[in-house]
Every structure is written in structure tokens, then in C-alpha cells.
Scaffold this active site. Structure first.
Site, PDB file in Angstrom:
ATOM      1  N   CYS A 114      40.997  41.589  34.212  1.00  0.00           N
ATOM      2  CA  CYS A 114      42.040  40.632  34.554  1.00  0.00           C
ATOM      3  C   CYS A 114      41.707  40.050  35.925  1.00  0.00           C
ATOM      4  O   CYS A 114      40.816  40.538  36.634  1.00  0.00           O
ATOM      5  CB  CYS A 114      43.410  41.309  34.568  1.00  0.00           C
ATOM      6  SG  CYS A 114      43.516  42.610  35.819  1.00  0.00           S
ATOM      7  N   HIS A 171      45.785  48.066  42.417  1.00  0.00           N
ATOM      8  CA  HIS A 171      47.114  48.609  42.131  1.00  0.00           C
ATOM      9  C   HIS A 171      48.025  48.623  43.352  1.00  0.00           C
ATOM     10  O   HIS A 171      49.234  48.799  43.230  1.00  0.00           O
ATOM     11  CB  HIS A 171      46.989  50.058  41.655  1.00  0.00           C
ATOM     12  CG  HIS A 171      46.210  50.212  40.401  1.00  0.00           C
ATOM     13  ND1 HIS A 171      45.115  51.024  40.274  1.00  0.00           N
ATOM     14  CD2 HIS A 171      46.380  49.652  39.180  1.00  0.00           C
ATOM     15  CE1 HIS A 171      44.627  50.959  39.044  1.00  0.00           C
ATOM     16  NE2 HIS A 171      45.384  50.141  38.368  1.00  0.00           N
ATOM     17  N   GLU A 185      49.896  52.059  40.605  1.00  0.00           N
ATOM     18  CA  GLU A 185      50.738  50.881  40.858  1.00  0.00           C
ATOM     19  C   GLU A 185      52.200  51.282  41.024  1.00  0.00           C
ATOM     20  O   GLU A 185      52.905  50.786  41.911  1.00  0.00           O
ATOM     21  CB  GLU A 185      50.604  49.865  39.711  1.00  0.00           C
ATOM     22  CG  GLU A 185      51.448  48.619  39.939  1.00  0.00           C
ATOM     23  CD  GLU A 185      51.402  47.649  38.768  1.00  0.00           C
ATOM     24  OE1 GLU A 185      50.383  47.605  38.039  1.00  0.00           O
ATOM     25  OE2 GLU A 185      52.400  46.917  38.592  1.00  0.00           O
ATOM     26  N   CYS A 188      52.754  41.160  33.892  1.00  0.00           N
ATOM     27  CA  CYS A 188      51.781  40.133  34.244  1.00  0.00           C
ATOM     28  C   CYS A 188      51.394  39.279  33.038  1.00  0.00           C
ATOM     29  O   CYS A 188      51.333  39.775  31.916  1.00  0.00           O
ATOM     30  CB  CYS A 188      50.564  40.846  34.813  1.00  0.00           C
ATOM     31  SG  CYS A 188      49.188  39.786  35.085  1.00  0.00           S
ATOM     32  N   SER A 221      42.455  54.717  31.851  1.00  0.00           N
ATOM     33  CA  SER A 221      43.109  53.416  32.013  1.00  0.00           C
ATOM     34  C   SER A 221      44.395  53.349  31.205  1.00  0.00           C
ATOM     35  O   SER A 221      44.368  53.359  29.976  1.00  0.00           O
ATOM     36  CB  SER A 221      42.142  52.310  31.576  1.00  0.00           C
ATOM     37  OG  SER A 221      42.846  51.109  31.356  1.00  0.00           O
ATOM     38  N   SER A 280      40.325  46.877  32.930  1.00  0.00           N
ATOM     39  CA  SER A 280      39.314  47.381  33.869  1.00  0.00           C
ATOM     40  C   SER A 280      37.971  47.621  33.175  1.00  0.00           C
ATOM     41  O   SER A 280      37.145  48.372  33.682  1.00  0.00           O
ATOM     42  CB  SER A 280      39.832  48.653  34.537  1.00  0.00           C
ATOM     43  OG  SER A 280      40.390  49.529  33.590  1.00  0.00           O
TER      44      SER A 280
HETATM   45  S1  SF4 Z   1      49.156  42.318  37.988  1.00  0.00           S
HETATM   46 FE1  SF4 Z   1      47.891  43.987  37.199  1.00  0.00          FE
HETATM   47  S2  SF4 Z   1      47.259  43.228  35.152  1.00  0.00           S
HETATM   48 FE2  SF4 Z   1      48.004  41.461  36.263  1.00  0.00          FE
HETATM   49  S3  SF4 Z   1      46.223  40.491  37.206  1.00  0.00           S
HETATM   50 FE3  SF4 Z   1      47.088  41.920  38.712  1.00  0.00          FE
HETATM   51  S4  SF4 Z   1      46.008  43.858  38.431  1.00  0.00           S
HETATM   52 FE4  SF4 Z   1      45.658  42.602  36.592  1.00  0.00          FE
END
Ligand code: SF4
Length: 279
Positions: free
Chosen positions: A12, A75, A127, A192, A220, A263
Site C-alpha cells: 500500500c 504503523h 498501529e 483506509c 501480517s 506488506s
Molecule cells: S493507512 Fe495503513 S493500509 Fe492505508 S496506506 Fe497507510 S499503512 Fe497502508
């Protein structure tokens, strides 16, 4: 076998940015080691590749010499941990995903307004730990509607946020449970876009495939969630690398749908694809 690959498989935006930040920091360090506060991402292959560039996960920053560089992963971390790292005399390079930083900001503002923050997420995930660190006293992690119903009354207005990689359906159910208990609650859907696109594509992928392969590390959380959503649609195989594929898992399958967690490096996805196509 024919392989249909998801458009949104692999890194991502936030993970890619964190890796680029670590690579740039290593180049600027000119050969001096660069450390990350825990593994930069949940993928051992990518962590090993970064290690060859001089970027190493650090389990104990207190053991590092003053002036050493520490990269904060995508995170994010709690503000208290950042202050602790800086207090050790370390140079902190922040690779927190801007979208995660946005969720942290919502948590801080809610806490400052005296609200109780609920985080839909995986307890103990990096996170979520970072979000709780911003969310003030009384903040709690919930994993779904039942956990909301079991909470003691918080004695303050409630704000609900989500870990960025939770499943939208689970968030909707949780938000409904929060609204039933506290009609004046503030609901911030902070899942997200990258997560929505990746999970949303599964239906389309499954419709044209006999089986689904999800590439990602066992550590993950978003790969695990992707795999369990895929398994509800088609027989699903989760692999960390091409070497994990076994032909007998695909007996009778003509077309395989291929996706990957946030990831998972492109090279791992390409290797899995090549191996599937050769079967
Ligand atoms: S919020 Fe999490 S899933 Fe979305 S871009 Fe950022 S790291 Fe990636």
C-alpha cells in the site's frame, strides 16, 4: 494454470513510503547502520532485503548509542514512545503513514475534548498500540459488536475509530452497536482506501477463479484478514513465498485468483505468479 492477479495486490501507499524513507535514510547515513523501531513491515523477506542495505530492526533502542538513527514504521508509535526515543538521544525519522497519523490526530482531539475513544482493531497490533497512546485514559480496543455491548459505561461521550486495515463490514456492525448504546457517539470510519480496494476486489477475483492465493507473511494482520474474507468465497491458499505452493492444493483448478497483503513485496507476488502459471 491461468492466473488472474488483483489490481491492488501488494504494498500500500504507506508501506511503500516507509520503505522509501528507510532506503533514503540508509543512503544518507553513508554506511552507518540505520535502525527501525521493531520490524519496519510485517514481511521477513523485505526486512532481510533492507538489512542488506544497512537497515536493521531494533528490539531494544535503549542499547543503541546516542545519535543513532531510528526509523518509526508505517504503523506509527505512541507519542510517549517517541519522547522516550528522543530522550535516549536517538535521531528519530518518522515514517508513520500519513493516513495512520490522521487517525492518531482524531484520537488526540477526541481525548482532548474529554471523549472516550474506542478503537476497532487487533489488540496488541502496532498501529492499535500507537492509536491507544494518542487516545487518552479510558480508551479501549474492541473487536466487534459483542465487545461493545460488554463494555462498562464510559461515563463520557464516545468516539469510535478503526485500525486502518479492518474489514468495512465489521466496522459497520460495530458502529451500529455503538450507536445503539450511545446515540450521540461520533463515528469516524478510518478504514483506509487501500484496504477497501484490496478487500473489495475479492468478490470480482473469486467470481472468475476456482481458487484464491493470498501472498503474505503469517505475522501480517491485514494478510490474515484478506485470507479469511477470501476463504468465505473460494478455496484459499495462503503462502509466504513461491516455495510454499503445493500442486495438490490446486487439483482441478483451471484459474487461480492472486492477491497479496499490504506488506508483500512485488518480487514475491511475481515469483508466486510464475510458479502458479508453471503448474
Ligand atoms: S493507512 Fe495503513 S493500509 Fe492505508 S496506506 Fe497507510 S499503512 Fe497502508
Amino acid at each position: 494454470m491461468r492466473v488472474v492477479q488483483a489490481r491492488n495486490a501488494g504494498f500500500c501507499f504507506g508501506v511503500r513510503r516507509a520503505i522509501e524513507t528507510a532506503e533514503r535514510t540508509a543512503r544518507e547515513a553513508g554506511g552507518a547502520p540505520v535502525h527501525t523501531d521493531g520490524p519496519l513491515i510485517h514481511n521477513a523477506h523485505e526486512v532481510a532485503r533492507l538489512g542488506r542495505l544497512g537497515v536493521h530492526p531494533c528490539a531494544d533502542p535503549a542499547a543503541l548509542p546516542a545519535g543513532a538513527t531510528v526509523v518509526v514504521r508505517a504503523h506509527g508509535i505512541p507519542p510517549a514512545r517517541r519522547a522516550w526515543l528522543e530522550g535516549l538521544g536517538l535521531r528519530v525519522v518518522d515514517a508513520t503513514c500519513p493516513r495512520v497519523a490522521g487517525i492518531q490526530r482524531i484520537c488526540r482531539e477526541a481525548a482532548a475534548a474529554g471523549r472516550r475513544v474506542l478503537v476497532l482493531g487487533d489488540a496488541g497490533h502496532a498501529e492499535v498500540v500507537g492509536l491507544l497512546g494518542c487516545a487518552g485514559p479510558g480508551a479501549a480496543v474492541v473487536d466487534g459488536p459483542a465487545a461493545v455491548e460488554a463494555l462498562p459505561d464510559p461515563g463520557a461521550p464516545v468516539t469510535l475509530v478503526s485500525q486502518s486495515t479492518q474489514a468495512p463490514e465489521r466496522f459497520r456492525e460495530t458502529a451500529d452497536a455503538v450507536r445503539r448504546r450511545w446515540p450521540d457517539a461520533r463515528i469516524a470510519d478510518t478504514i483506509c482506501r487501500a484496504t477497501r480496494d484490496r478487500q473489495g476486489e475479492l468478490g470480482e477475483l473469486a467470481a472468475g477463479a476456482d481458487a484464491i492465493v493470498v501472498v503474505g507473511s503469517p505475522e501480517s494482520a491485514n494478510t490474515g484478514r484478506l485470507a479469511s474474507l477470501a476463504a468465505a468465497l473460494r478455496p484459499t491458499v495462503v503462502v509466504d513465498s513461491a516455495e510454499d505452493l503445493r500442486a495438490e492444493d490446486f487439483a482441478g483448478a483451471g484459474t487461480v485468483g492472486l492477491t497479496a497483503g499490504a506488506s508483500t513485496p512485488d518480487a514475491m507476488i511475481a515469483a508466486v505468479r510464475a510458479r502458479l502459471e508453471s503448474m
